[in-house]
Design a protein around this motif. Sequence first.
Motif, mmCIF file in Angstrom:
data_model
loop_
_atom_site.group_PDB
_atom_site.id
_atom_site.type_symbol
_atom_site.label_atom_id
_atom_site.label_comp_id
_atom_site.label_asym_id
_atom_site.label_seq_id
_atom_site.Cartn_x
_atom_site.Cartn_y
_atom_site.Cartn_z
ATOM 1 N N PRO A 1 0.841 -1.206 0.000
ATOM 2 C CA PRO A 1 0.000 0.000 0.000
ATOM 3 C C PRO A 1 0.872 1.250 0.000
ATOM 4 O O PRO A 1 1.808 1.363 0.781
ATOM 5 C CB PRO A 1 -0.790 -0.128 1.299
ATOM 6 C CG PRO A 1 0.064 -0.969 2.193
ATOM 7 C CD PRO A 1 0.881 -1.859 1.296
ATOM 8 N N THR B 1 0.729 11.250 1.379
ATOM 9 C CA THR B 1 0.383 12.052 2.560
ATOM 10 C C THR B 1 0.752 13.518 2.364
ATOM 11 O O THR B 1 0.599 14.316 3.287
ATOM 12 C CB THR B 1 1.096 11.507 3.813
ATOM 13 O OG1 THR B 1 2.504 11.538 3.592
ATOM 14 C CG2 THR B 1 0.639 10.090 4.128
ATOM 15 N N LYS C 1 0.560 5.446 0.090
ATOM 16 C CA LYS C 1 -0.343 6.572 0.314
ATOM 17 C C LYS C 1 0.402 7.880 0.128
ATOM 18 O O LYS C 1 1.517 8.047 0.618
ATOM 19 C CB LYS C 1 -0.934 6.523 1.721
ATOM 20 C CG LYS C 1 -1.918 7.653 1.980
ATOM 21 C CD LYS C 1 -2.599 7.544 3.318
ATOM 22 C CE LYS C 1 -3.640 8.650 3.444
ATOM 23 N NZ LYS C 1 -4.440 8.512 4.641
ATOM 24 N N GLN D 1 -4.699 10.028 -1.495
ATOM 25 C CA GLN D 1 -5.017 8.784 -2.190
ATOM 26 C C GLN D 1 -4.075 7.661 -1.766
ATOM 27 O O GLN D 1 -2.894 7.898 -1.483
ATOM 28 C CB GLN D 1 -4.845 8.972 -3.702
ATOM 29 C CG GLN D 1 -6.075 8.821 -4.491
ATOM 30 C CD GLN D 1 -5.785 8.917 -5.999
ATOM 31 O OE1 GLN D 1 -4.704 9.282 -6.458
ATOM 32 N NE2 GLN D 1 -6.794 8.601 -6.764
ATOM 33 N N THR D 2 -4.603 6.422 -1.762
ATOM 34 C CA THR D 2 -3.794 5.234 -1.516
ATOM 35 C C THR D 2 -3.944 4.312 -2.718
ATOM 36 O O THR D 2 -5.056 4.118 -3.223
ATOM 37 C CB THR D 2 -4.262 4.491 -0.246
ATOM 38 O OG1 THR D 2 -4.098 5.361 0.879
ATOM 39 C CG2 THR D 2 -3.464 3.224 -0.013
#
Length: 136
Positions: free
Chosen positions: A13, A17, A15, A64-65
Amino acid sequence: MLVNPKILTQQVPVKNTGWTTVRVTGIGQDGPGLRLVGPTDAEGLKQASDIGGKQPPFDLHPGQTAIMVVAYRVTDCTAVSSGPFPIAVRVDRSWGTETIDVALPRQTPNTPGWTIDGADIEWQKAAADQACHPQH
């Protein structure tokens, strides 16, 4: 040395940030006993696509991830590190390219005899041990 090479796949995963959109341009790096085979070559891409995941290059917007997939060939079972092995993710930002290390959670090995006092081990060691010493 492994006679019949094994391919390990791992979902990662990623993301964003930050406050700006980044362009994800690459994932993964070789490691002790492991050779990166995906998503960059046909064999690794096939393995990675079998379990799903977004493949670079793509844009990742703030907040968004994306779930990416990386594939490794075990080249030497005994050389695979039992220490941390984060996944390198390369991103292009407005001020240049940066490599970010994504740490993955430790795993409980599924192969009998490879757990030390019931302790979890690093993801790559658990996966390589299972691939190199499959249960019969």
